[in-house]
Design an enzyme around this catalytic site. Structure first.
Site, PDB file in Angstrom:
ATOM      1  CG  HIS A 127     -13.399  99.964  53.715  1.00 37.17           C
ATOM      2  ND1 HIS A 127     -12.799 100.110  54.876  1.00 37.17           N
ATOM      3  CD2 HIS A 127     -12.291  99.769  52.552  1.00 37.17           C
ATOM      4  CE1 HIS A 127     -11.465 100.377  54.638  1.00 37.17           C
ATOM      5  NE2 HIS A 127     -11.121 100.090  53.183  1.00 37.17           N
TER       6      HIS A 127
ATOM      7  CG  ASP B  11      -7.793 100.459  51.670  1.00 32.63           C
ATOM      8  OD1 ASP B  11      -8.903 100.148  52.410  1.00 32.63           O
ATOM      9  OD2 ASP B  11      -6.792 100.809  51.767  1.00 32.63           O
TER      10      ASP B  11
END
Length: 122
Positions: free
Chosen positions: A47, A89
């Protein structure tokens, strides 16, 4: 943005990002160094790498559109930045859900000074 990311995490894991993912391992939360401690920490590493690629975007504050149905998150329309942030996300939230069984409480609130291995590159 971070509130939307928290909501995605809740959808996929039934857990709140705070406290479960805000300071987990070496990469969940602000910053990151060393090697990811486990699969969940690797989700955070990936991420972080995803956000790093978004040089002209503001992933922590930009608002994007998304929806979900039956545990599937779908990123909606928007600017290229909004779509890319949403996808970063979404992938991380799905990763957390996939690795829920191997989540280790011992890595919650993990101290940074224990992350001493050489850092991996994105």
């Amino acid at each position: 943005n971070l509130l939307q990311f928290n909501k995605m995490i809740k959808i996929m894991t039934k857990k709140n990002a705070v406290p479960f993912y805000t300071s987990y391992g070496c990469y969940c939360g602000w910053g990151g160094r060393g090697k990811p401690k486990d699969a969940t920490d690797r989700c955070c590493f990936e991420h972080d790498c995803c956000y790093e690629k978004l040089t002209d975007c503001s992933p922590k504050t930009d608002i994007y559109s998304y929806s979900w149905k039956s545990g599937v998150i779908i990123c909606g329309e928007g600017t290229p930045c909004e779509k890319q942030i949403c996808e970063c996300d979404r992938v991380a939230a799905v990763c957390f859900g996939t690795n829920l069984r191997t989540y280790k409480k011992r890595y919650m609130f993990y101290p940074d000074f224990l992350c001493t291995d050489p850092s991996e590159k994105c």
